[in-house]
Design a protein around this motif. Sequence first.
Motif, PDB file in Angstrom:
ATOM      1  N   GLY A  88      -5.384   9.236  -2.024  1.00 26.79           N
ATOM      2  CA  GLY A  88      -5.716   9.057  -3.487  1.00 26.79           C
ATOM      3  C   GLY A  88      -5.028  10.183  -4.298  1.00 26.79           C
ATOM      4  N   GLN A  89      -5.766  10.918  -5.055  1.00 26.92           N
ATOM      5  CA  GLN A  89      -5.265  11.959  -5.557  1.00 26.92           C
ATOM      6  C   GLN A  89      -4.940  13.386  -4.867  1.00 26.92           C
ATOM      7  N   CYS A  97      -2.416   5.301   9.429  1.00 29.06           N
ATOM      8  CA  CYS A  97      -3.049   3.892   9.466  1.00 29.06           C
ATOM      9  C   CYS A  97      -4.111   3.715   8.769  1.00 29.06           C
ATOM     10  N   GLY A  98      -4.616   4.757   7.953  1.00 28.54           N
ATOM     11  CA  GLY A  98      -5.928   4.499   7.144  1.00 28.54           C
ATOM     12  C   GLY A  98      -7.075   5.082   7.669  1.00 28.54           C
ATOM     13  N   PHE A  99      -7.058   5.337   8.884  1.00 30.29           N
ATOM     14  CA  PHE A  99      -8.389   5.578   9.383  1.00 30.29           C
ATOM     15  C   PHE A  99      -8.952   7.039   9.806  1.00 30.29           C
ATOM     16  N   HIS A 100      -7.791   7.790   9.929  1.00 32.91           N
ATOM     17  CA  HIS A 100      -7.764   9.385   9.820  1.00 32.91           C
ATOM     18  C   HIS A 100      -7.227   9.826   8.459  1.00 32.91           C
ATOM     19  N   ALA A 101      -6.434   9.228   7.870  1.00 29.84           N
ATOM     20  CA  ALA A 101      -5.665   9.694   6.744  1.00 29.84           C
ATOM     21  C   ALA A 101      -4.991   8.519   6.099  1.00 29.84           C
ATOM     22  N   GLY A 102      -4.565   8.684   4.814  1.00 31.98           N
ATOM     23  CA  GLY A 102      -3.715   7.564   4.117  1.00 31.98           C
ATOM     24  C   GLY A 102      -4.499   6.500   3.578  1.00 31.98           C
ATOM     25  N   PRO A 151      -3.744   2.603   1.255  1.00 29.76           N
ATOM     26  CA  PRO A 151      -2.716   1.680   1.135  1.00 29.76           C
ATOM     27  C   PRO A 151      -1.336   2.030   0.336  1.00 29.76           C
ATOM     28  N   THR A 152      -1.700   2.602  -0.952  1.00 29.79           N
ATOM     29  CA  THR A 152      -0.310   2.902  -1.651  1.00 29.79           C
ATOM     30  C   THR A 152       0.348   3.935  -1.026  1.00 29.79           C
ATOM     31  N   VAL A 153      -0.347   4.856  -0.385  1.00 33.63           N
ATOM     32  CA  VAL A 153       0.513   6.026   0.252  1.00 33.63           C
ATOM     33  C   VAL A 153       1.191   5.499   1.703  1.00 33.63           C
ATOM     34  N   LEU A 154       0.511   4.370   2.576  1.00 29.51           N
ATOM     35  CA  LEU A 154       1.158   3.970   3.556  1.00 29.51           C
ATOM     36  C   LEU A 154       2.448   3.098   3.315  1.00 29.51           C
ATOM     37  N   ARG A 155       2.242   2.257   2.112  1.00 33.04           N
ATOM     38  CA  ARG A 155       3.397   1.502   1.565  1.00 33.04           C
ATOM     39  C   ARG A 155       4.560   2.418   1.255  1.00 33.04           C
ATOM     40  N   HIS A 156       4.246   3.406   0.376  1.00 32.73           N
ATOM     41  CA  HIS A 156       5.430   4.271  -0.194  1.00 32.73           C
ATOM     42  C   HIS A 156       5.963   4.977   1.076  1.00 32.73           C
ATOM     43  N   THR A 157       5.184   5.510   2.077  1.00 28.55           N
ATOM     44  CA  THR A 157       5.925   6.255   3.162  1.00 28.55           C
ATOM     45  C   THR A 157       6.834   5.192   4.114  1.00 28.55           C
ATOM     46  N   CYS A 158       6.267   3.888   4.213  1.00 29.81           N
ATOM     47  CA  CYS A 158       6.966   2.909   4.998  1.00 29.81           C
ATOM     48  C   CYS A 158       8.648   2.578   4.047  1.00 29.81           C
TER      49      CYS A 158
END
Length: 257
Positions: A15-16, A36-41, A43-50
């Motif tokens: 998020g922010q 992968c979103g469970f401990h951190a991240g 969807p927007t962050v993960l897409r940007h990083t990939c």
Amino acid sequence: MAVIDLNADLGESFGQWTLGDDDALLDLVTSANVACGFHAGDPTVLRHTCERAAERGVVIGAQVGYRDLAGFGRRFIDVEPSDLTNDVLYQIGALDAFARVAGTQVRYVKPHGALYNAIVHHEAQAAAVVEAVRSYDPSLPVMGMPGSVWLRLAEEAGLAVVPEAFADRAYTPEGTLVSRREPDAVLHDPDEVAERCVSLVTRGEVTAVDGSVVPVRAASLCVHGDSPGAVAMARAVRGRLERAGVTVAPFLGGPSR
């Protein structure tokens, strides 16, 4: 000539809330352990990083962890093995979707935090994570601590294993990581860490906290993206390795930059 992969934990903002400088680290590392979103991240962050990793030719790995956003995945959870298998499957699949949209794919799996440390010795949880990777794609290599139950069970299941060492973490005389609860568990001097990495890669050894020399076999070096000064650390490590004649390249044989 020595060759080593350089990896970092990325995609850990939410998020922010921003953690680390992923874009700068992607110019230095050859493999990215993406949350992968469970401990951190998110969807927007993960897409940007990939997308940024794909643009730079950095190999993407799924960094799977416990369902523990509040604790950043650094708290052990006594989860049922079948549930852990499903949690890991869920995480790999989610990140792989973003990687494929970016024109690439998840190329390996590396556990995060407390899960990483637990499956050094925890047979049931290690087996659960192995089962998740084997079920999703048995061609995916897995990364972890040399000598761990996790890598042993993965190898027995026919998975390719990638032993790694940590550039900026202190080691015990037994060759395991000093707990983050202990003082000086994380190293902060870029020059000291860089010299240590040269020794690790060229001689296969690291000095433990008690001064003893510990043999370490590694195909990849991890620099933590959430550590203060992570970019300076990664730059110092990569530069010193290259000056020592070490080739820094993905363990999967991808492009060297």
